[in-house]
Structure formats: structure tokens, C-alpha cells
Scaffold this active site. Sequence first.
Site, short mmCIF file in Angstrom:
data_model
loop_
_atom_site.label_atom_id
_atom_site.label_comp_id
_atom_site.label_asym_id
_atom_site.label_seq_id
_atom_site.Cartn_x
_atom_site.Cartn_y
_atom_site.Cartn_z
N CYS A 98 -4.53 1.66 -2.58
CA CYS A 98 -4.21 1.28 -3.96
C CYS A 98 -5.37 1.57 -4.90
O CYS A 98 -5.61 2.71 -5.23
CB CYS A 98 -3.74 -0.18 -4.03
SG CYS A 98 -2.91 -0.53 -5.60
N HIS A 118 0.88 0.19 0.27
CA HIS A 118 0.15 -0.92 0.88
C HIS A 118 0.52 -1.15 2.35
O HIS A 118 1.29 -2.07 2.65
CB HIS A 118 0.41 -2.21 0.09
CG HIS A 118 -0.26 -2.26 -1.24
ND1 HIS A 118 -1.54 -2.77 -1.40
CD2 HIS A 118 0.14 -1.84 -2.46
CE1 HIS A 118 -1.89 -2.68 -2.67
NE2 HIS A 118 -0.90 -2.11 -3.34
N GLU A 170 -1.13 -2.61 4.46
CA GLU A 170 -1.60 -3.95 4.88
C GLU A 170 -0.54 -5.02 4.66
O GLU A 170 -0.61 -6.09 5.25
CB GLU A 170 -2.91 -4.32 4.17
CG GLU A 170 -2.78 -4.88 2.76
CD GLU A 170 -2.55 -3.80 1.70
OE1 GLU A 170 -2.28 -2.64 2.07
OE2 GLU A 170 -2.63 -4.13 0.50
#
Length: 234
Positions: free
Chosen positions: A107, A210, A212
Site C-alpha cells: 500500500c 493488502h 496482510e
Amino acid sequence: MKPIIGVVPLIDEQKESFWMLPGYMDGITMAGGIPIILPLTNDKEEISQLLDTVQGILLTGGHDVDPSLYEETPIPECGAISRERDSMESELLKQALERDMPILGICRGIQFLNAYLGGTLYQDLTTQRPSDTEHHQSPPYDVPVHSVMVMEDSSLFRILNVRSLYVNSYHHQAIKQKADSLKTMAVSEDGIIEGVEMEGKRFVWALQWHPEFSYKTDDNSRKIFMEFVRNCFD
Ligand code: MN
């Protein structure tokens, strides 16, 4: 020995705190690495010493990049910036790239890497590049909201072996002019560059989405963390 991965700290000015999203840490752990949160510093010697002790760097999400890095003035829609993070990450990238250390940017990570290497950013997609594609989704953040096309000559294609994938999206800035030293790995359905790599480096990848948030449910997100950590073994 598991590789140790230095994770750039998140800053909360209101709470006067450093903090971390567990997904950054757990994604690395799941992939076989040991994550450690780095101290916020732009001191050359300290960063050099820190890089002696880690085998990879994760550039996290967070504040908008200061537009002065790409020689623009902020538009009203540009979000909060963090000069401390910009300054730390400039020195960190300088030294980590010199050492050819593996780097994964997520990001803000792709945005900062691009600006650091001479590219520019959309300060706000809604204002500067309106589109019907949702780039700033509401929770839950592990749900994919748009597709990206994966370039067939990219490392991402080599690892995932798919021409397109569905990704989550939680950003309001993005690469505008790509830095020359970066190669496009993935482009969103509405034409935004969402994945880049640096050729000739061991592993320098950066993604606009993302993993994660999605590694628990999405195999491709896990593969991204695994490939990063695999490259951090000496
Ligand atoms: Mn997106």
C-alpha cells in the site's frame, strides 16, 4: 535459522503511539520468518546497524506520502502525511537497496517506493482519477473487491501462475507516473498500477493491495508472503 524481517512501525499521532496491525507480523510468521517492529529512526548509523540484524524489510501501509517527494504541492484531498516515516523510509530504502536486501512494500509501501525512485502519485484517486472500480472498500478487508491483470513477464506471474486475480483494495492514492527502475507486475481492471518489482534485484516487490488482510483466506496472498520470506534466507 529463520530470517528476521524488519517491519516499519505505524504511527498514531492522536494517541501519541507506535502501533502495528497483526496481519503484517502474522503473515511473515506464517511464511517462516520472524517479524520485528523497527524503531522510528532516520539515523544513518542506526539504520545500518539495524540492517545488519535483519534479512528483509517490510514497508507497511499508513500515512500518505508527502507530495514534496515528487515535487507537487498537496491538494486538499491529500491525507495526513508523516515526515518522520518519509525520512526513515528514504534512508532505509537507500541502504537496503544498496545491500540488495529483499523488500516487500504494501500500500503506502508501493507508493513510497515509487516516489523515492522518482515516480509520482495520484494524491487522491476520487479527485484525480475517478472510476467505477472500488479502491477504498469498507470492512471486512479480506474480501476481494476488484480484479488485477498480472503481467505474464513478471515475477508475480511466475509465482502465482495466474493472468488475473481478485484483490482487496483500501487506498486512495496510487502510482501515477511509474519510476523508470520499476517494472509493472499487476494492473487493476481500471488501469491503475497495483504491483511493481525492481528487476536485477534479489527481491523488491511492492503491491497496492493488502495480503496482510487476506492471507488467512487467500492462497495467493500466502504465496506472496512465502516468496518474500523465501528470498530472505541468506
Ligand atoms: Mn485497488
